[in-house]
Motif scaffolding. Structure first.
Motif, short mmCIF file in Angstrom:
data_model
loop_
_atom_site.label_atom_id
_atom_site.label_comp_id
_atom_site.label_asym_id
_atom_site.label_seq_id
_atom_site.Cartn_x
_atom_site.Cartn_y
_atom_site.Cartn_z
N PRO A 251 0.83 -1.21 0.00
CA PRO A 251 0.00 0.00 0.00
C PRO A 251 0.86 1.27 0.00
O PRO A 251 1.62 1.50 0.95
N PRO A 252 0.78 2.10 -1.04
CA PRO A 252 1.60 3.32 -1.09
C PRO A 252 1.37 4.25 0.09
O PRO A 252 2.25 5.05 0.45
N ARG A 253 0.21 4.16 0.73
CA ARG A 253 -0.09 5.05 1.86
C ARG A 253 0.94 4.90 2.99
O ARG A 253 1.16 5.84 3.76
N LEU A 254 1.56 3.72 3.09
CA LEU A 254 2.54 3.52 4.15
C LEU A 254 3.73 4.47 4.00
O LEU A 254 4.33 4.89 5.00
N LEU A 255 4.08 4.79 2.75
CA LEU A 255 5.23 5.66 2.52
C LEU A 255 4.96 7.10 2.93
O LEU A 255 5.89 7.90 3.03
N PHE A 256 3.69 7.44 3.12
CA PHE A 256 3.34 8.79 3.56
C PHE A 256 3.19 8.89 5.08
O PHE A 256 2.88 9.95 5.60
N GLU A 257 3.41 7.77 5.76
CA GLU A 257 3.45 7.76 7.22
C GLU A 257 4.87 8.12 7.66
O GLU A 257 5.83 7.43 7.31
N TRP A 258 5.02 9.22 8.42
CA TRP A 258 6.35 9.71 8.75
C TRP A 258 7.20 8.67 9.46
O TRP A 258 8.38 8.49 9.15
N ALA A 261 8.30 6.05 6.76
CA ALA A 261 9.24 6.58 5.77
C ALA A 261 10.60 6.89 6.39
O ALA A 261 11.65 6.57 5.81
N SER A 262 10.60 7.50 7.59
CA SER A 262 11.88 7.83 8.23
C SER A 262 12.63 6.57 8.65
O SER A 262 13.86 6.51 8.54
N SER A 263 11.91 5.56 9.12
CA SER A 263 12.56 4.29 9.48
C SER A 263 13.21 3.64 8.27
O SER A 263 14.34 3.15 8.34
N TYR A 264 12.48 3.63 7.16
CA TYR A 264 13.03 3.07 5.93
C TYR A 264 14.30 3.81 5.50
O TYR A 264 15.31 3.20 5.13
#
Length: 429
Positions: A251-258, A261-264
């Motif tokens: 789900p692309p929405r996960l990449l918009f979770e700060w 995204a910061s953990s990645y």
């Protein structure tokens, strides 16, 4: 499984020069690492989602078989391309052997204990990496590099039988009436188009960033075309997942979770720097000291010991934010020491300077996983974990590619008695 797949990683670091020299393919040595990491990167999110559909146990067992067969192919390969093909197949299996264990922890362990169990996995992984380098080098110097791969197959099969015997599948999907769905229904849940688009995006991007390590300019048409292709495919993937997929592969929405995204980003950058260093250090001592494969591999031990200790720190504290700052400072201090003091005359004791880099990476690997499990709902953890391992693989490939590219450029400059004002070898043109 975690032990074997991680030992394989450092084993290849120590034996890659010997293997590539055996086939007169020294300039292609990084393919032994890139092919494995490329397969891992493409497979990890897909395997995470498939484990949601088919259950963790069955997917994990298939991965053990793939890993065993891939290492056998690598060990008996008569051409360099056959060895690379075996590494690719082993990478597909290794992807599941790592990511599914982390997902199983979130299935079977209360959230408050996730950090502790993750630290145990981290210890197994780092002990394996510390053993893999010297062991691979010793085998290459004694009975031959092929046995370092052939010998992994029985270990993988042993893990297969233990898991088949002991593991109770904690995630077998059931229907409302308590019955297991038919295979056709399970297959219908797989996002095939999304899987293809995501894998194609990853492969195009990784091939693009890997090309410069083989002497191809970043501005060359093939590199630019691959980068443009990866961008276009990535956009199509995001649109399809958001608009069309009933069960997105990621789900692309996960990449918009700060927090996600910061953990990645933290993990990918830490891994990129760490892998670049671990690829370079055995070569450094082989060139400057004439070190054997065994000796060169042993110089990686301080980093993996630091990684182990870093993973245990997160277990003791249960905190992650302050430790992530510590991880960054620790790793950066190690790289600064290497840049400022290693100029071709380093003593073996100087390898202790890489301890802080491993310490920082160990903290980052454990802390970012804790962030995901603490922040996300359980239904998202499996696929988010697959994404975390995907970014770690991409970071690994970026680190290896950039390191190999810079080393190749430096060798050309040395061969031409220096570089001109633009940074190009002085003998070019």
């Amino acid at each position: 499984g975690v032990f074997t797949s991680n030992a394989d990683g450092s084993l290849v670091f120590a034996t890659a020069p010997t293997i590539s020299s055996h086939y007169s393919q020294l300039e292609s040595a990084s393919w032994l690492l890139t092919s494995y990491a490329l397969a891992q990167a493409a497979a990890q999110p897909v395997l995470a989602k498939m484990s949601d559909v088919f259950g963790r146990k069955g997917v994990l067992l298939v991965c053990y078989i793939l890993f065993a067969v891939g290492n056998l192919v690598t060990g008996v390969g008569q051409e360099f391309w056959q060895v690379v093909a075996g590494r690719t197949l082993a990478g597909l299996g290794g992807a599941g052997m790592n990511v599914l264990v982390s997902i199983l922890i979130t299935d079977m362990v209360p959230k408050i204990e996730v950090a502790a169990w993750r630290s145990y996995v981290n210890v197994a992984a780092t002990v394996a990496r510390s053993i893999g380098g010297p062991l691979g080098g010793w085998l290459a110097d004694t009975i031959g590099w092929r046995w370092s791969f052939i010998g992994q197959a029985p270990l993988s099969l042993l893990a297969f039988f233990i898991v088949a015997w002991k593991l109770v599948n904690p995630s077998t999907p059931l229907l409302a009436n308590g019955e297991s769905p038919k295979t056709r229904a399970k297959l219908g849940r797989i996002d095939y188009i999304g899987s293809i688009l995501m894998s194609a995006t990853i492969v195009a991007f990784i091939l693009a960033v890997d090309m410069p390590s083989r002497g191809i300019s970043w501005a060359s048409p093939i590199v630019v075309s691959l980068l443009n292709t990866s961008v276009i495919l990535g956009i199509v993937f995001v649109i399809f997942e958001q608009k069309c997929a009933s069960e997105p592969i990621f789900p692309p929405r996960l990449l918009f979770e700060w927090n996600v995204a910061s953990s990645y980003a933290i993990l990918a950058l830490q891994i990129a720097a760490q892998m670049s260093m671990m690829f370079s250090i055995p070569l450094y001592f082989q060139v400057t000291k004439g070190a054997s494969n065994t000796e060169a591999g042993s110089y990686l031990v301080p980093a993996v010991v630091g990684n182990t200790i870093g993973g245990l720190v997160i277990k003791k504290t249960g905190k992650y934010k302050g430790l992530l700052y510590l991880a960054t400072f620790s790793a950066c201090s190690a790289y600064a020491i290497l840049i400022l003091t290693w100029h071709g005359h380093s003593s073996p004791l100087a390898s202790l300077a890489i301890f802080p880099s491993g310490f920082g990476t160990g903290i980052a690997g454990a802390a970012t996983f804790v962030v995901l499990t603490a922040y996300l709902p359980h239904n998202d953890i499996a696929i988010a974990t697959g994404g975390m391992y995907l970014l770690a693989s991409i970071g690994m490939i970026l680190g290896l590619s950039l390191s190999s590219s810079l080393q190749g450029h430096a060798e050309k400059c040395i061969g031409c008695a220096g570089c001109d004002a633009t940074g190009n070898p002085a003998c070019v043109g």
